[in-house]
Write a protein that holds these residues in place. Structure first.
Motif, PDB file in Angstrom:
ATOM      1  N   GLN A 220      33.893  -1.464  -5.122  1.00  0.00           N
ATOM      2  CA  GLN A 220      33.050  -1.242  -3.948  1.00  0.00           C
ATOM      3  C   GLN A 220      32.017  -2.348  -3.782  1.00  0.00           C
ATOM      4  N   THR A 221      31.435  -2.786  -4.899  1.00  0.00           N
ATOM      5  CA  THR A 221      30.424  -3.847  -4.837  1.00  0.00           C
ATOM      6  C   THR A 221      31.011  -5.137  -4.284  1.00  0.00           C
ATOM      7  N   ILE A 222      32.184  -5.496  -4.781  1.00  0.00           N
ATOM      8  CA  ILE A 222      32.841  -6.722  -4.308  1.00  0.00           C
ATOM      9  C   ILE A 222      33.201  -6.595  -2.836  1.00  0.00           C
ATOM     10  N   SER A 223      33.723  -5.433  -2.454  1.00  0.00           N
ATOM     11  CA  SER A 223      34.097  -5.203  -1.059  1.00  0.00           C
ATOM     12  C   SER A 223      32.886  -5.320  -0.140  1.00  0.00           C
ATOM     13  N   GLU A 224      31.768  -4.758  -0.571  1.00  0.00           N
ATOM     14  CA  GLU A 224      30.542  -4.822   0.235  1.00  0.00           C
ATOM     15  C   GLU A 224      30.040  -6.258   0.360  1.00  0.00           C
ATOM     16  N   LYS A 225      30.114  -7.005  -0.742  1.00  0.00           N
ATOM     17  CA  LYS A 225      29.674  -8.403  -0.706  1.00  0.00           C
ATOM     18  C   LYS A 225      30.535  -9.221   0.256  1.00  0.00           C
ATOM     19  N   VAL A 226      31.850  -8.991   0.194  1.00  0.00           N
ATOM     20  CA  VAL A 226      32.770  -9.710   1.085  1.00  0.00           C
ATOM     21  C   VAL A 226      32.486  -9.358   2.537  1.00  0.00           C
ATOM     22  N   ASN A 227      32.292  -8.064   2.806  1.00  0.00           N
ATOM     23  CA  ASN A 227      32.004  -7.633   4.178  1.00  0.00           C
ATOM     24  C   ASN A 227      30.698  -8.225   4.689  1.00  0.00           C
ATOM     25  N   ASP A 228      29.692  -8.285   3.801  1.00  0.00           N
ATOM     26  CA  ASP A 228      28.413  -8.880   4.196  1.00  0.00           C
ATOM     27  C   ASP A 228      28.595 -10.345   4.575  1.00  0.00           C
ATOM     28  N   ARG A 229      29.386 -11.060   3.773  1.00  0.00           N
ATOM     29  CA  ARG A 229      29.641 -12.475   4.065  1.00  0.00           C
ATOM     30  C   ARG A 229      30.376 -12.631   5.399  1.00  0.00           C
ATOM     31  N   LEU A 230      31.397 -11.785   5.602  1.00  0.00           N
ATOM     32  CA  LEU A 230      32.174 -11.866   6.842  1.00  0.00           C
ATOM     33  C   LEU A 230      31.311 -11.552   8.055  1.00  0.00           C
ATOM     34  N   ASN A 231      30.513 -10.502   7.937  1.00  0.00           N
ATOM     35  CA  ASN A 231      29.644 -10.125   9.061  1.00  0.00           C
ATOM     36  C   ASN A 231      28.637 -11.220   9.371  1.00  0.00           C
ATOM     37  N   SER A 232      28.119 -11.843   8.313  1.00  0.00           N
ATOM     38  CA  SER A 232      27.171 -12.937   8.505  1.00  0.00           C
ATOM     39  C   SER A 232      27.835 -14.113   9.207  1.00  0.00           C
ATOM     40  N   ALA A 233      29.062 -14.441   8.777  1.00  0.00           N
ATOM     41  CA  ALA A 233      29.791 -15.559   9.386  1.00  0.00           C
ATOM     42  C   ALA A 233      30.120 -15.265  10.846  1.00  0.00           C
ATOM     43  N   LEU A 234      30.554 -14.031  11.120  1.00  0.00           N
ATOM     44  CA  LEU A 234      30.886 -13.652  12.495  1.00  0.00           C
ATOM     45  C   LEU A 234      29.644 -13.668  13.385  1.00  0.00           C
ATOM     46  N   HIS A 235      28.517 -13.249  12.810  1.00  0.00           N
ATOM     47  CA  HIS A 235      27.265 -13.247  13.571  1.00  0.00           C
ATOM     48  C   HIS A 235      26.860 -14.670  13.942  1.00  0.00           C
ATOM     49  N   LYS A 236      26.993 -15.585  12.982  1.00  0.00           N
ATOM     50  CA  LYS A 236      26.654 -16.982  13.257  1.00  0.00           C
ATOM     51  C   LYS A 236      27.586 -17.577  14.302  1.00  0.00           C
ATOM     52  N   GLU A 237      28.875 -17.208  14.221  1.00  0.00           N
ATOM     53  CA  GLU A 237      29.846 -17.712  15.189  1.00  0.00           C
ATOM     54  C   GLU A 237      29.525 -17.190  16.586  1.00  0.00           C
ATOM     55  N   ALA A 238      29.113 -15.917  16.656  1.00  0.00           N
ATOM     56  CA  ALA A 238      28.765 -15.330  17.951  1.00  0.00           C
ATOM     57  C   ALA A 238      27.534 -16.014  18.538  1.00  0.00           C
ATOM     58  N   GLU A 239      26.549 -16.294  17.674  1.00  0.00           N
ATOM     59  CA  GLU A 239      25.347 -16.988  18.139  1.00  0.00           C
ATOM     60  C   GLU A 239      25.682 -18.386  18.647  1.00  0.00           C
ATOM     61  N   LYS A 240      26.573 -19.049  17.927  1.00  0.00           N
ATOM     62  CA  LYS A 240      26.986 -20.390  18.332  1.00  0.00           C
ATOM     63  C   LYS A 240      27.674 -20.356  19.689  1.00  0.00           C
ATOM     64  N   GLN A 241      28.542 -19.340  19.878  1.00  0.00           N
ATOM     65  CA  GLN A 241      29.256 -19.210  21.146  1.00  0.00           C
ATOM     66  C   GLN A 241      28.287 -18.931  22.286  1.00  0.00           C
ATOM     67  N   GLN A 242      27.271 -18.104  22.002  1.00  0.00           N
ATOM     68  CA  GLN A 242      26.271 -17.798  23.025  1.00  0.00           C
ATOM     69  C   GLN A 242      25.500 -19.047  23.427  1.00  0.00           C
ATOM     70  N   GLU A 243      25.178 -19.872  22.428  1.00  0.00           N
ATOM     71  CA  GLU A 243      24.467 -21.116  22.716  1.00  0.00           C
ATOM     72  C   GLU A 243      25.311 -22.037  23.581  1.00  0.00           C
ATOM     73  N   GLU A 244      26.616 -22.081  23.269  1.00  0.00           N
ATOM     74  CA  GLU A 244      27.509 -22.926  24.066  1.00  0.00           C
ATOM     75  C   GLU A 244      27.599 -22.420  25.500  1.00  0.00           C
ATOM     76  N   ASP A 245      27.611 -21.087  25.642  1.00  0.00           N
ATOM     77  CA  ASP A 245      27.702 -20.503  26.982  1.00  0.00           C
ATOM     78  C   ASP A 245      26.432 -20.731  27.794  1.00  0.00           C
ATOM     79  N   LYS A 246      25.299 -20.910  27.092  1.00  0.00           N
ATOM     80  CA  LYS A 246      24.021 -21.094  27.776  1.00  0.00           C
ATOM     81  C   LYS A 246      23.812 -22.527  28.252  1.00  0.00           C
ATOM     82  N   GLU A 247      24.723 -23.431  27.883  1.00  0.00           N
ATOM     83  CA  GLU A 247      24.498 -24.840  28.184  1.00  0.00           C
ATOM     84  C   GLU A 247      25.580 -25.427  29.079  1.00  0.00           C
ATOM     85  N   PRO A 248      25.844 -24.800  30.226  1.00  0.00           N
ATOM     86  CA  PRO A 248      26.879 -25.350  31.112  1.00  0.00           C
ATOM     87  C   PRO A 248      26.499 -26.714  31.662  1.00  0.00           C
TER      88      PRO A 248
END
Length: 349
Positions: A220-248
């Motif tokens: 469970q600990t390993i699974s939670e750590k992996v999920n935290d990493r994935l969620n963090s990476a996805l969050h950063k990717e979403a923020e990056k995409q939002q920034e790209e969308d804001k700069e037409p």
């Protein structure tokens, strides 16, 4: 990056040719010598790479190892080769006998696919029983490539490699033990946790219960750590995409050239064997001209770098790592047809 690309090319060659290789001698010439070349050593220079290197052993004269790599007239690595179909077994290796008869600090046992590097951490001038670095050339990770780079002719430094070898070797052994404990916790491992948590007597029944609990807790600990990493990476990717969308307005400054469109049409002509044209979308940026699958920036098919002094085609592997290939004109893109088609398979399989 150049070393990584060269190792990738060699790995692809190994995968493609191995079933056609039947002998140890063929393994040497097809797989091992190219690896030595990748490390920057001239296999045609007998003062640098010595085949059938004589390592006299006591009263036994004329004993040989397959290769020795020399630097400044001194052997720095001795190499024993096996047929690629053979499993590597250091205990049966001649390297153990030859290691102390030379001045080298490093020995390499290989079958052209698996590589095991040894030194003398535990007893001076006596080869360790376990390698400090081992890898499968067809499954290389970036951190391993960094370690291989230390053996390159331009980087080779005995003291630095030996200093690092201890950390590599024992870290590898610790990771192996952790993996074994996670898969099947030992009595001592379970007791370590149970004795700190359970206040009663650690009977056989209690230990059995804690064995399951420890295994479940670690999973469970390993699974939670992996999920935290994935969620963090996805969050950063979403923020990056939002920034790209804001700069037409910034994107609007990008000017697509006719040469880039010609290159895009060539890529489409190649990829339409596997994809419908409407799924092959281009997106021009200030840094490169990107070609995406389904207009999804997480599915890059290739990148074109045509606006600088040098022109490159960037292709992607299954890890979405870009490799740049120099091209003279956009017509050279046809030379990389297989790599472009392979990129489609990473997303479609």
């Amino acid at each position: 990056m150049e070393l990584q690309n060269q190792l990738k090319v060699l790995a692809e060659k190994v995968i493609k040719l191995k079933e056609k290789i039947d002998t140890e001698e063929s393994t040497k010439h097809a797989f091992v010598l190219p690896f030595i070349n990748v490390l920057g050593y001239d296999t045609f220079n007998p003062t640098e790479v010595v085949p059938e290197f004589t390592a006299d052993l006591g009263l036994k004269k004329g004993e040989k190892v397959d290769y020795a790599i020399f630097q400044n007239g001194v052997p720095i690595i001795i190499i024993e080769c096996k047929n690629w179909k053979e499993k590597l077994n250091a205990h049966n290796s001649q390297l153990f006998r030859y290691f102390h008869t030379t001045k080298t600090r490093f020995a390499l046992l290989t079958n052209g696919i698996e590589y095991q590097f040894f030194t003398d951490l535990e007893s001076t001038n006596k080869m360790d029983e376990k390698p400090f670095l081992e890898f499968d050339i067809t499954q290389l990770k970036e951190n391993v490539v960094n370690e291989i780079a230390k053996f390159h002719k331009t980087n080779f430094n005995v003291d630095e490699i030996v200093d690092n070898a201890s950390s590599l070797k024992y870290t590898k052994e610790i990771k192996k033990l952790i993996g074994e404990e996670l898969q099947a916790p030992s009595y001592d491992f379970v007791r370590l946790f149970a004795s700190r948590i359970y206040t009663g007597r650690l009977t056989e029944k209690v230990m059995g219960e804690f064995t399951d609990l420890v295994s479940k807790a670690f999973t469970q600990t390993i699974s939670e750590k992996v999920n935290d990493r994935l969620n963090s990476a996805l969050h950063k990717e979403a923020e990056k995409q939002q920034e790209e969308d804001k700069e037409p307005e910034k994107l609007s400054k990008v000017k697509t050239t006719e040469e880039e469109m010609d290159a895009y049409r060539i890529v489409v002509a190649i990829l339409r064997r596997k994809l419908s044209v409407d799924r092959i979308v281009h997106r021009d940026t200030q840094s490169y001209f990107g070609i995406l699958l389904d207009d999804n920036n997480r599915k890059p098919l290739c990148r074109l770098h045509l606006n600088g002094g040098n022109k490159y085609l960037g292709t992607f592997d299954q890890h979405k790592e870009e490799t740049r290939h120099p091209i003279e004109t956009v017509d050279d893109i046809y030379q990389f047809e297989d790599l472009l088609l392979k990129a489609v398979d990473y997303y479609e399989d």
